[in-house]
Design a protein around this motif. Structure first.
Motif, PDB file in Angstrom:
ATOM      1  N   ALA A  18       0.814  -1.219   0.000  1.00 21.32           N
ATOM      2  CA  ALA A  18       0.000   0.000   0.000  1.00 21.32           C
ATOM      3  C   ALA A  18       0.848   1.270   0.000  1.00 21.32           C
ATOM      4  N   GLY A  19       2.164   1.112  -0.183  1.00 22.54           N
ATOM      5  CA  GLY A  19       3.044   2.287  -0.221  1.00 22.54           C
ATOM      6  C   GLY A  19       2.767   3.136  -1.452  1.00 22.54           C
ATOM      7  N   LEU A  20       3.299   4.340  -1.451  1.00 22.53           N
ATOM      8  CA  LEU A  20       3.009   5.265  -2.556  1.00 22.53           C
ATOM      9  C   LEU A  20       3.940   5.058  -3.747  1.00 22.53           C
ATOM     10  N   GLY A  21       5.097   4.442  -3.510  1.00 24.31           N
ATOM     11  CA  GLY A  21       6.031   4.178  -4.610  1.00 24.31           C
ATOM     12  C   GLY A  21       6.546   5.433  -5.276  1.00 24.31           C
ATOM     13  N   THR A  22       6.847   6.442  -4.466  1.00 22.75           N
ATOM     14  CA  THR A  22       7.202   7.750  -5.040  1.00 22.75           C
ATOM     15  C   THR A  22       8.506   7.727  -5.837  1.00 22.75           C
ATOM     16  N   ARG A  23       9.373   6.759  -5.514  1.00 17.29           N
ATOM     17  CA  ARG A  23      10.663   6.748  -6.219  1.00 17.29           C
ATOM     18  C   ARG A  23      10.520   6.310  -7.670  1.00 17.29           C
ATOM     19  N   PHE A  24       9.356   5.749  -8.013  1.00 16.77           N
ATOM     20  CA  PHE A  24       9.155   5.339  -9.401  1.00 16.77           C
ATOM     21  C   PHE A  24       8.128   6.186 -10.130  1.00 16.77           C
ATOM     22  N   LEU A  25       7.845   7.378  -9.594  1.00 17.79           N
ATOM     23  CA  LEU A  25       6.987   8.292 -10.353  1.00 17.79           C
ATOM     24  C   LEU A  25       7.751   8.764 -11.584  1.00 17.79           C
ATOM     25  N   PRO A  26       7.136   8.958 -12.726  1.00 19.29           N
ATOM     26  CA  PRO A  26       5.692   8.959 -12.925  1.00 19.29           C
ATOM     27  C   PRO A  26       5.098   7.571 -13.198  1.00 19.29           C
ATOM     28  N   ALA A  27       5.930   6.519 -13.398  1.00 22.36           N
ATOM     29  CA  ALA A  27       5.355   5.210 -13.740  1.00 22.36           C
ATOM     30  C   ALA A  27       4.304   4.785 -12.717  1.00 22.36           C
TER      31      ALA A  27
END
Ligand code: UTP
Length: 303
Positions: A18-27
């Motif tokens: 449920a993490g936001l995964g910000t390090r892989f934005l914008p994907a």
């Protein structure tokens, strides 16, 4: 010593996704990090296969309302199955049917707010109940030739009756990115944890043994998580609850056999892709050629 996984079989695996995964934005604006592929399957599939190989038959996915893709992936795809069947594509049909083998059930629970890994694990409490359970973070991908990392850990948990946390050595300058443990004695493979701290600066780190995303935990962790205050990064940290667990139960650090790729980072994902491509019989030779060409061409351009 209180040993508390009480040698009961570990049947439930929790996947906090449920993490936001910000390090892989914008994907990751639309594709959950756990659905990023390594060669031909998403990260979550590698973790699920590892849990099933370790004997788990109940998989709990802690998701959020934006992560429909994870639930969709494990759902039955009737139309696609029919089309593949009609076209006689048995190999592909088997691939999508084996995403979740028979006898394994998937349960989805929602973490309404990303309050941290510890909070995500707590969300799985109603499904896990009063039994020892595994936690796998799918962005820690562990490649191994023999038994998977979780199988090795479950064996250790069964043999000792204690909780088990996967560790690996990291360079001292990287301790600030991990939970770090200190053990009483360490026989090269395992040792009882005396201290565990989340993301200590190198000068404050009690060792360079870093926690990676595999745990076998006693259900006693839940009541501790319920009272764990926000810690590093303003999140409810699993590490802090494990630190509290040490006071009443034995928790072992376990150095697994295998190579871990941190697929929560760009380089880790690239490295894992290279490793799995080179390990794939069908792709290995061609992948080597592609890499050689890329290096040659880039080398020429750089000169
Ligand atoms: P990370 O620290 O990698 O965070 O979480 P993240 O949000 O996934 O990614 P970045 O840092 O923003 O790029 C470690 C694991 O804990 C889960 C994540 O899904 C990941 O598997 N997690 C984290 C939750 O399920 N809920 C949370 O509130 C936080």
């Amino acid at each position: 010593m209180t040993a508390t996984t009480s040698k009961r079989r570990v049947r439930t695996a929790v996947f906090p996704v449920a993490g936001l995964g910000t390090r892989f934005l914008p994907a990751t604006k639309t594709v959950p990090k756990e659905m990023l592929p390594i060669v031909d399957r998403p990260l979550i599939q590698y973790a699920v296969d590892e849990a099933i190989a370790a004997g788990c038959d109940t998989l709990v996915f802690v998701t959020n309302r934006y992560k429909h893709a994870v639930a969709d992936y494990f759902d039955k795809a009737y139309e696609l199955e029919q089309k593949l069947e009609k076209a006689g594509k048995q190999e592909q049909l088997a691939l999508i049917r084996n995403v979740l083998p028979e006898g394994v059930r998937a349960v989805f629970v929602t973490q309404a707010e990303a309050l941290g890994l510890g909070h995500a694990v707590l969300c799985a409490k109603p499904v896990v109940g009063d039994a020892p359970f595994a936690v796998l973070l799918p962005d820690d991908l562990i490649w191994s030739r023999g038994d998977g990392a979780l199988t090795q850990m479950v064996e250790h948990a069964h043999a000792t009756g204690c909780s088990v946390v996967a560790v690996q050595d990291v360079p001292r300058e990287q301790t600030g990115s991990y939970g770090i443990v200190a053990t009483d004695t360490f026989d090269g493979q395992s040792g009882r944890i005396r201290q565990i701290v989340e993301k200590p600066q190198p000068a404050m780190a009690p060792s360079n043994l870093a926690v990676v995303g595999r745990y076998v935990l006693s259900p006693a962790i839940f009541s501790l998580l319920e009272t764990t205050p926000k810690g590093t990064g303003g999140e409810i940290q699993l590490t802090d609850a494990i630190a509290a667990l040490l006071a009443s139960e034995r928790v072992d650090a376990f150095r697994f056999r295998g190579t871990r790729f941190d697929c929560g980072t760009h380089l880790g994902l690239i490295e894992a892709t290279i490793r799995y491509a080179l390990d794939n019989e069908r792709l290995s030779d061609a992948a080597r050629g592609l890499m050689r060409n890329a290096l040659n061409e880039m080398g020429v351009k750089e000169n």
